[in-house]
Write a protein that holds these residues in place. Structure first.
Motif, PDB file in Angstrom:
ATOM      1  N   UNK A   1     118.566  15.500 -20.259  1.00  0.00           N
ATOM      2  CA  UNK A   1     118.549  14.981 -21.638  1.00  0.00           C
ATOM      3  C   UNK A   1     117.115  14.871 -22.156  1.00  0.00           C
ATOM      4  N   UNK A   2     116.424  15.990 -22.190  1.00  0.00           N
ATOM      5  CA  UNK A   2     115.005  16.016 -22.536  1.00  0.00           C
ATOM      6  C   UNK A   2     114.808  15.991 -24.052  1.00  0.00           C
ATOM      7  N   UNK A   3     113.670  15.428 -24.484  1.00  0.00           N
ATOM      8  CA  UNK A   3     113.374  15.307 -25.916  1.00  0.00           C
ATOM      9  C   UNK A   3     111.872  15.391 -26.124  1.00  0.00           C
ATOM     10  N   UNK A   4     111.434  16.388 -26.926  1.00  0.00           N
ATOM     11  CA  UNK A   4     110.011  16.580 -27.208  1.00  0.00           C
ATOM     12  C   UNK A   4     109.559  15.558 -28.243  1.00  0.00           C
ATOM     13  N   UNK A   5     108.402  14.944 -28.022  1.00  0.00           N
ATOM     14  CA  UNK A   5     107.935  13.886 -28.915  1.00  0.00           C
ATOM     15  C   UNK A   5     107.538  14.428 -30.284  1.00  0.00           C
ATOM     16  N   UNK A   6     107.516  13.557 -31.282  1.00  0.00           N
ATOM     17  CA  UNK A   6     107.143  13.936 -32.639  1.00  0.00           C
ATOM     18  C   UNK A   6     105.696  14.400 -32.706  1.00  0.00           C
ATOM     19  N   UNK A   7     104.845  13.839 -31.850  1.00  0.00           N
ATOM     20  CA  UNK A   7     103.433  14.227 -31.824  1.00  0.00           C
ATOM     21  C   UNK A   7     103.213  15.538 -31.102  1.00  0.00           C
ATOM     22  N   UNK A   8     104.187  15.972 -30.317  1.00  0.00           N
ATOM     23  CA  UNK A   8     104.063  17.201 -29.547  1.00  0.00           C
ATOM     24  C   UNK A   8     103.381  17.033 -28.215  1.00  0.00           C
ATOM     25  N   UNK A   9     103.000  15.804 -27.867  1.00  0.00           N
ATOM     26  CA  UNK A   9     102.198  15.588 -26.663  1.00  0.00           C
ATOM     27  C   UNK A   9     103.012  15.229 -25.428  1.00  0.00           C
ATOM     28  N   UNK A  10     104.225  14.761 -25.614  1.00  0.00           N
ATOM     29  CA  UNK A  10     105.016  14.269 -24.485  1.00  0.00           C
ATOM     30  C   UNK A  10     106.436  14.810 -24.540  1.00  0.00           C
ATOM     31  N   UNK A  11     107.086  14.787 -23.402  1.00  0.00           N
ATOM     32  CA  UNK A  11     108.519  15.036 -23.324  1.00  0.00           C
ATOM     33  C   UNK A  11     109.146  13.828 -22.630  1.00  0.00           C
ATOM     34  N   UNK A  12     110.173  13.278 -23.240  1.00  0.00           N
ATOM     35  CA  UNK A  12     110.927  12.184 -22.631  1.00  0.00           C
ATOM     36  C   UNK A  12     112.142  12.763 -21.927  1.00  0.00           C
ATOM     37  N   UNK A  13     112.563  12.101 -20.858  1.00  0.00           N
ATOM     38  CA  UNK A  13     113.752  12.575 -20.157  1.00  0.00           C
ATOM     39  C   UNK A  13     114.442  11.420 -19.449  1.00  0.00           C
ATOM     40  N   UNK A  14     115.691  11.642 -19.140  1.00  0.00           N
ATOM     41  CA  UNK A  14     116.504  10.739 -18.342  1.00  0.00           C
ATOM     42  C   UNK A  14     116.385  11.219 -16.894  1.00  0.00           C
ATOM     43  N   UNK A  15     115.727  10.415 -16.064  1.00  0.00           N
ATOM     44  CA  UNK A  15     115.538  10.778 -14.670  1.00  0.00           C
ATOM     45  C   UNK A  15     116.484  10.004 -13.771  1.00  0.00           C
ATOM     46  N   UNK A  16     117.097  10.713 -12.836  1.00  0.00           N
ATOM     47  CA  UNK A  16     118.055  10.090 -11.919  1.00  0.00           C
ATOM     48  C   UNK A  16     117.572  10.246 -10.487  1.00  0.00           C
ATOM     49  N   UNK A  17     117.513   9.149  -9.751  1.00  0.00           N
ATOM     50  CA  UNK A  17     117.154   9.188  -8.342  1.00  0.00           C
ATOM     51  C   UNK A  17     118.003   8.182  -7.580  1.00  0.00           C
ATOM     52  N   UNK A  18     118.134   8.386  -6.267  1.00  0.00           N
ATOM     53  CA  UNK A  18     118.940   7.480  -5.452  1.00  0.00           C
ATOM     54  C   UNK A  18     118.328   6.088  -5.396  1.00  0.00           C
ATOM     55  N   UNK A  19     117.002   6.008  -5.384  1.00  0.00           N
ATOM     56  CA  UNK A  19     116.335   4.717  -5.215  1.00  0.00           C
ATOM     57  C   UNK A  19     116.249   3.905  -6.496  1.00  0.00           C
ATOM     58  N   UNK A  20     116.141   4.590  -7.640  1.00  0.00           N
ATOM     59  CA  UNK A  20     115.854   3.863  -8.887  1.00  0.00           C
ATOM     60  C   UNK A  20     116.911   4.052  -9.963  1.00  0.00           C
ATOM     61  N   UNK A  21     117.981   4.750  -9.671  1.00  0.00           N
ATOM     62  CA  UNK A  21     119.059   4.884 -10.638  1.00  0.00           C
ATOM     63  C   UNK A  21     118.694   5.761 -11.821  1.00  0.00           C
ATOM     64  N   UNK A  22     119.190   5.369 -12.991  1.00  0.00           N
ATOM     65  CA  UNK A  22     119.022   6.167 -14.208  1.00  0.00           C
ATOM     66  C   UNK A  22     118.008   5.490 -15.122  1.00  0.00           C
ATOM     67  N   UNK A  23     116.840   6.085 -15.265  1.00  0.00           N
ATOM     68  CA  UNK A  23     115.748   5.503 -16.035  1.00  0.00           C
ATOM     69  C   UNK A  23     115.197   6.533 -17.023  1.00  0.00           C
ATOM     70  N   UNK A  24     114.449   6.035 -17.992  1.00  0.00           N
ATOM     71  CA  UNK A  24     113.776   6.889 -18.969  1.00  0.00           C
ATOM     72  C   UNK A  24     112.309   7.020 -18.572  1.00  0.00           C
ATOM     73  N   UNK A  25     111.816   8.254 -18.590  1.00  0.00           N
ATOM     74  CA  UNK A  25     110.425   8.554 -18.292  1.00  0.00           C
ATOM     75  C   UNK A  25     109.861   9.445 -19.395  1.00  0.00           C
ATOM     76  N   UNK A  26     108.536   9.508 -19.473  1.00  0.00           N
ATOM     77  CA  UNK A  26     107.877  10.529 -20.283  1.00  0.00           C
ATOM     78  C   UNK A  26     106.873  11.252 -19.403  1.00  0.00           C
ATOM     79  N   UNK A  27     106.565  12.476 -19.785  1.00  0.00           N
ATOM     80  CA  UNK A  27     105.525  13.238 -19.120  1.00  0.00           C
ATOM     81  C   UNK A  27     104.569  13.781 -20.176  1.00  0.00           C
ATOM     82  N   UNK A  28     103.268  13.596 -19.953  1.00  0.00           N
ATOM     83  CA  UNK A  28     102.245  14.180 -20.817  1.00  0.00           C
ATOM     84  C   UNK A  28     102.161  15.665 -20.509  1.00  0.00           C
ATOM     85  N   UNK A  29     102.319  16.501 -21.519  1.00  0.00           N
ATOM     86  CA  UNK A  29     102.336  17.941 -21.298  1.00  0.00           C
ATOM     87  C   UNK A  29     100.970  18.453 -20.855  1.00  0.00           C
TER      88      UNK A  29
END
Length: 294
Positions: free
Chosen positions: A241-269
């Motif tokens: 469920x990725x989403x590119x930021x309005x500024x164009x600098x980041x992508x947000x996503x729904x990250x799933x892991x066994x240890x931390x469940x379902x969380x929202x993260x961003x990554x600087x491109x």
């Protein structure tokens, strides 16, 4: 007098910095969160330092996105009896308006707020359509005996990116809406799923994974002019469920892991830096971006 001019100079420099500074300061995130058995929408700043609940509907609210034409957040909602609608919400007043033709499957509004894109399915066959907001001028954009869906719309409203299995495997395509020009953007043994446009329309981010039950999605970026594909992430969790930021600098996503469940993260491109936005033993998903001033 000297101190006066120094103060004026410092003020001028401060104003210039604000005018040309980091555009990420002008945006925030919105996402769904399941708490107490109910899905509602929440927003957060880009550092994950505060959270605000936006909806308190006793039913479910999901799939939010910003619509520049309306100047409102659009999302799906249903009440406790399951009555479904697509609504546009003024973030300043909290007022919501039900959009016409909400019953159209996978309803998504064009950036100018005037056109509805949707899918029509018959078994495993699914095709993408469009119509005016009032339901008139319905037009079929894809016409294959295969799956065509999971589409995203470029910020200028001129193109769609979508997933199709018309060649026998999931691949990513782009479609110029007015001319009908179609381009196949991937050709591999991976499974493409979620996709999002850069604000300038020059790149598309897409999730891909290998076949198999235990494989996880990673994010790749496609340069549309050259066709080059760059892998952006390689993590122990699935990026969805990725989403590119309005500024164009980041992508947000729904990250799933066994240890931390379902969380929202961003990554600087630019530098690949991750920021964890949400925390806690809650389900979080479907991130999107809003202007911070709303």
């Amino acid at each position: 007098m000297k101190n006066k001019w120094v103060s004026i100079l410092l003020l001028a420099l401060l104003l210039a910095a604000c005018a040309s500074g980091d555009k990420t300061l002008a945006e925030k995130l919105v996402y769904l969160k399941r708490a107490n058995g109910n899905f509602d929408l929440y927003s957060s700043d880009v550092l994950g330092q505060w959270e605000e609940r936006l909806t308190t509907n006793p039913g479910f609210d999901w799939q939010p996105y910003w619509n520049a034409g309306l100047g409102k957040m659009v999302y799906y909602t249903d009440d406790t009896s399951g009555h479904f609608s697509v609504v546009a919400r003024d973030l300043s007043s909290g007022q919501t308006d039900t959009l016409p033709n909400s019953q159209l499957p996978n309803f998504k509004l064009s950036p100018d707020g005037q056109t509805i894109f949707y899918t029509m399915a018959d078994g495993d066959v699914s095709n993408i359509w469009k119509c005016d907001l009032d339901g008139n001028n319905r037009f079929q954009l894809t016409n294959t005996n295969s799956y065509n869906g999971r589409f995203s719309i470029s910020s200028d409203g001129e193109k769609l990116a979508f997933i199709s299995d018309r060649t026998g495997s999931n691949e990513l395509y782009s479609l110029h809406i007015a001319s009908g020009e179609l381009k196949q953007l991937t050709d591999n043994q991976l499974i493409e799923k979620y996709n999002t446009w850069s604000p300038d329309g020059k790149r598309i981010a897409v999730t891909m994974r290998e076949e198999g039950e235990d494989t996880k999605e990673d994010i790749y970026i496609i340069e549309l002019e050259s066709g080059n594909i760059t892998r952006l992430t390689s993590t122990p969790y699935a990026e969805q469920e990725i989403s590119w930021s309005l500024s164009g600098k980041k992508i947000a996503f729904h990250g799933t892991s066994e240890n931390d469940g379902d969380q929202i993260y961003t990554i600087d491109i630019a530098d690949g830096k991750f920021t964890k936005i949400t925390s806690g033993d809650f389900y979080h998903g479907e991130p999107a971006w809003l202007p911070a001033s709303h």
